[in-house]
Design an enzyme around this catalytic site. Structure first.
Site, mmCIF file in Angstrom:
data_model
loop_
_atom_site.group_PDB
_atom_site.id
_atom_site.type_symbol
_atom_site.label_atom_id
_atom_site.label_comp_id
_atom_site.label_asym_id
_atom_site.label_seq_id
_atom_site.Cartn_x
_atom_site.Cartn_y
_atom_site.Cartn_z
ATOM 1 N N HIS A 98 -11.100 -3.092 3.376
ATOM 2 C CA HIS A 98 -11.033 -2.607 4.751
ATOM 3 C C HIS A 98 -11.914 -1.394 5.010
ATOM 4 O O HIS A 98 -12.017 -0.952 6.162
ATOM 5 C CB HIS A 98 -9.585 -2.263 5.100
ATOM 6 C CG HIS A 98 -9.008 -1.182 4.234
ATOM 7 N ND1 HIS A 98 -8.721 -1.375 2.900
ATOM 8 C CD2 HIS A 98 -8.688 0.106 4.503
ATOM 9 C CE1 HIS A 98 -8.247 -0.254 2.390
ATOM 10 N NE2 HIS A 98 -8.214 0.653 3.336
ATOM 11 N N ASP A 99 -12.541 -0.844 3.974
ATOM 12 C CA ASP A 99 -13.386 0.343 4.129
ATOM 13 C C ASP A 99 -14.870 0.060 3.941
ATOM 14 O O ASP A 99 -15.693 0.976 4.085
ATOM 15 C CB ASP A 99 -12.979 1.423 3.111
ATOM 16 C CG ASP A 99 -11.650 2.074 3.439
ATOM 17 O OD1 ASP A 99 -11.310 2.153 4.637
ATOM 18 O OD2 ASP A 99 -10.935 2.483 2.497
ATOM 19 N N ASP A 151 0.856 -1.189 0.000
ATOM 20 C CA ASP A 151 0.000 0.000 0.000
ATOM 21 C C ASP A 151 0.891 1.238 0.000
ATOM 22 O O ASP A 151 1.793 1.364 0.827
ATOM 23 C CB ASP A 151 -0.891 0.008 1.244
ATOM 24 C CG ASP A 151 -2.302 0.475 0.954
ATOM 25 O OD1 ASP A 151 -2.439 1.512 0.289
ATOM 26 O OD2 ASP A 151 -3.258 -0.190 1.384
ATOM 27 N N ASP A 160 -3.191 4.599 -2.674
ATOM 28 C CA ASP A 160 -4.335 5.084 -1.911
ATOM 29 C C ASP A 160 -4.887 6.364 -2.533
ATOM 30 O O ASP A 160 -4.135 7.253 -2.944
ATOM 31 C CB ASP A 160 -3.869 5.339 -0.473
ATOM 32 C CG ASP A 160 -4.999 5.675 0.472
ATOM 33 O OD1 ASP A 160 -5.927 4.858 0.589
ATOM 34 O OD2 ASP A 160 -4.941 6.751 1.104
ATOM 35 N N GLU A 211 -6.600 3.196 -6.204
ATOM 36 C CA GLU A 211 -7.880 3.224 -5.489
ATOM 37 C C GLU A 211 -8.693 4.398 -6.036
ATOM 38 O O GLU A 211 -8.270 5.550 -5.951
ATOM 39 C CB GLU A 211 -7.678 3.395 -3.990
ATOM 40 C CG GLU A 211 -9.008 3.363 -3.242
ATOM 41 C CD GLU A 211 -8.931 3.889 -1.824
ATOM 42 O OE1 GLU A 211 -9.775 3.485 -1.003
ATOM 43 O OE2 GLU A 211 -8.044 4.715 -1.527
#
Length: 533
Positions: free
Chosen positions: A330-331, A104, A206, A269
Site C-alpha cells: 500500500h506504500d 496490522d 508497522d 515492516e
C-alpha cells in the site's frame, strides 16, 4: 534460530500471504469505502486464488488522518469498517476456508485523538505524560533536534499548553509512543492478547524499526547521497531516530506474548539496507519470524541486479532464517506501473517461485497499473505535504466485474478506478487462459502441488545470457528449473544432458505439458517452469 521456530511444518514458511487494503477491497454497505463485511463476502475468491493467509491493513477506530495508521483505540473497529462482531465473523469464515488472518499492528504511534495522548498532553505531571516522547525546546525556541518527519517537515510539534515538543515520526496527528516506558509495553502487550484471543493468526508490525529512539536525542548526521528529488526525510541518515539496538528487547517482549498461542507469526515492516534487515531475525527469543524484505521493490528490474540481490540475501540470512519476498504494498507504486505489464508476469513467476514466503498485494493479480488520481480527488496526506510522493494510485479499489463501479461499490468509490476497469477485472480474467490472474492462480497451485517450490532448496543456474535469470528449486528427488526472460529477445537455452524436462507452466498460455530435452526455446519476456523427468 532454533529448529522449532523455522520447522517446515510451520504454516507461514510454506504459505503465501495476501494483503488486503480494507478501504479498497469491497464495499458492502454502499458508502464507497470497503469494509469488513465486504472482505468476508470475497473470502471465496481469496481461497479460490490459492493463498494461505490474508493480512488486513488497519481497521481500528481512527480520525483517518493517515487512513487508519493513526489509531484512537487499539481494541476496537472503526464504524467505517464495521463492528467487532463483523471482525469475529470474518475470522471464523476465513478459518472455515483454511485461511489465516494476520492483523496490522501499529505500535510506534497512536492518534492524537487517543485517550492516552489526551491525558499525556493535559499537564507535565499527568501519569501518562511519559507514555509519549516530550522534549523542551532548543535554546532558540525551535525543535529539540534535527529529526524529520517521514511525511515532510520537522518531526516535532510544540504543544502550547505545556510548552514542550512532542515527537512524531510521521504526521503531527501521529505522536510516537515511548517504548522505553514499561507501562507502554504492558498496555501494548494487552492489545496483542486482545486480538489473539479473538483468533488472529499473527501480526504485521508497522515500522518496527522505529520503536526505540536514541536516549540522548542526538542530531541525525547529514546524508551525503541525498538528491533534491528525494523525499525530505532522506536529507539525514536516521541513525538516532530509528533502528536502535534496544529495539530487539521490544521485539522479544512481543514474541513472549505470542508464544503461548502456538504457531502465530510476527512480521516486521523494515525499510533498511540488507545488512541491517537481516539483523531483525535475531535469535529464537527476540526475532521477527519474517522481517519484511522490500529489496525487490527497490532493486533495478534487470536480471543481473535481481540475481545479485537474491544471492546476497541468501548469503546474509542467519542460520535458520527463512527468506521472504514482497513486490508491492500500500506504500509503493504498483509492480505493473514500475516495470510494465509484460514484465509484471515475469515478476509474478519470480515472487512465487523464489525460496521464501511471498506476500501478494491485492490487485496485482489482475495487473492493476498506475491509476491516475486527479488533484481534486487526492486523499493521501503525504501527497499534500510533498507532491509527487503520494500513495493513492496503489490504493485504488479492487475491480471485480464490468458493471458500475467495477463491482466494488454501488456508489462512486473513495478513489478512482482504472481506465480499463471494464476489461481488467476478476470476472473478465478468471476464465481466460492467457490472463495474468490465471497465471497467478496456476503459480499458487504449483506451490501447493510441489514442495520444491514452497520449502525446497535454491541455487542459481548460470546460462551465460545477460537478460536471463535461471535457478533451481529442489526437494527430495524433485528438481524444478525456473527460467525468466527479463528482456525482449528470444533465446534457445541449453538444458542439462541426459535429462528430459516437462513444462509445468509458461507465462504464456499453451506450453504446459510439453517435453523438452537438450535445449528449450524462450520467447521475449517469457518465463518457464520445468520439472525434471
Amino acid at each position: 534460530m532454533s529448529g522449532s521456530v523455522c520447522s517446515p511444518s510451520v504454516w507461514w514458511k510454506s504459505g503465501t500471504v495476501y494483503q488486503v487494503y480494507p478501504r479498497s477491497f469491497q464495499d458492502a454497505n454502499g458508502d464507497g469505502i470497503g469494509d469488513l463485511r465486504g472482505i468476508t463476502s470475497r473470502l471465496d475468491y481469496i481461497a479460490w486464488l490459492g493463498v494461505d493467509a490474508l493480512w488486513i491493513s488497519p481497521i481500528y477506530p481512527s480520525p483517518m488522518a493517515d487512513f487508519g495508521y493513526d489509531v484512537a483505540d487499539y481494541c476496537g473497529i472503526d464504524p467505517i469498517f464495521g463492528t467487532l462482531e463483523d471482525f469475529d465473523v470474518l475470522v471464523a469464515e476465513a478459518h472455515r476456508r483454511r485461511l489465516k488472518v494476520i492483523l496490522d499492528f501499529v505500535p510506534n504511534h497512536s492518534s492524537i485523538a487517543h485517550p492516552w495522548f489526551a491525558e499525556a498532553r493535559a499537564s507535565r505531571k499527568n501519569p501518562r505524560r511519559d507514555w509519549y516522547i516530550w522534549r523542551d525546546p532548543a535554546p532558540d525556541g525551535g525543535p529539540p533536534n534535527n529529526w524529520l518527519s517521514n511525511f515532510g517537515g520537522p518531526a516535532w510539534t510544540l504543544d502550547e499548553t505545556t510548552g514542550q515538543y512532542y515527537y512524531h515520526a510521521f504526521l503531527r496527528e501521529q505522536p510516537d509512543l515511548n517504548w522505553r516506558n514499561p507501562a507502554v509495553r504492558a498496555a501494548m502487550h494487552d492489545v496483542l492478547r486482545f486480538w489473539l484471543e479473538r483468533g488472529v493468526d499473527g501480526f504485521r508490525v508497522d515500522v518496527i524499526w522505529h520503536l526505540i529512539k536514541d536516549e540522548g536525542f542526538r542530531d541525525n548526521p547529514e546524508n551525503p547521497d541525498f538528491l533534491p528529488h528525494q523525499p525530505e526525510i532522506n536529507r539525514f541518515a536516521q541513525v538516532y531516530s530509528a533502528d536502535r539496538p534496544e529495539v530487539f528487547e521490544v521485539i522479544a517482549g512481543m514474541r513472549q506474548v505470542l508464544a503461548p498461542y502456538g504457531d502465530r507469526v510476527l512480521i516486521g515492516e523494515i525499510y533498511l539496507p540488507m545488512e541491517r534487515l537481516v539483523a531483525y531475525y535475531g535469535s529464537d527469543l527476540d526475532c521477527a519470524d519474517l522481517p519484511f524484505n522490500f529489496q525487490l521493490i527497490q532493486t533495478p528490474w534487470r536480471a543481473d541486479a535481481v540475481v545479485d540481490l537474491v544471492e546476497n540475501y541468501e548469503a546474509a540470512l542467519p542460520p535458520g532464517g527463512w527468506p521472504n519476498w514482497v513486490l508491492g504494498n500500500h506504500d509503493q507504486p504498483r509492480i505493473a506501473a514500475r516495470i510494465g505489464l509484460p514484465q509484471a508476469r515475469i515478476a509474478a513467476m519470480l515472487l512465487l517461485t523464489l525460496r521464501g514466503t511471498p506476500t501478494l498485494y491485492y490487485g496485482d493479480e489482475i495487473g492493476l497499473d498506475h491509476v491516475s488520481v486527479p488533484p481534486e480527488r487526492v486523499q493521501d496526506p503525504w501527497e499534500r505535504n510533498e507532491p509527487g510522493h503520494g500513495r493513492d494510485p496503489e490504493r485504488t479499489p479492487m475491480q471485480w466485474d464490468a458493471g458500475p463501479y467495477a463491482g466494488f461499490s454501488t456508489v462512486e468509490p473513495w478513489l478512482p478506478l482504472s481506465a480499463d476497469a471494464a476489461a481488467r477485472n476478476v470476472d473478465e480474467m478468471c476464465d481466460a487462459a492467457d490472463s495474468i490472474l490465471t497465471l497467478y492462480r496456476r503459480l499458487l497451485g504449483l506451490r501447493r502441488e510441489h514442495a520444491a517450490l514452497s520449502v525446497g532448496s535454491y541455487r542459481t543456474v548460470g546460462l551465460g545470457v545477460e537478460e536471463i535469470y535461471a535457478y533451481e528449486r529442489c526437494e527430495g528427488e524433485a528438481t524444478i528449473r525456473v527460467i525468466l526472460n527479463f528482456g525482449g529477445g528470444a533465446h534457445d537455452l541449453p538444458l542439462p544432458e541426459a535429462s528430459t524436462w516437462t513444462v509445468l507452466l509458461s507465462s504464456r498460455a499453451g506450453r504446459a505439458g510439453a517435453r523438452e530435452a537438450g535445449s528449450v526455446a524462450l520467447g521475449p519476456a517469457e518465463g518457464l517452469i520445468l520439472l525434471r523427468g
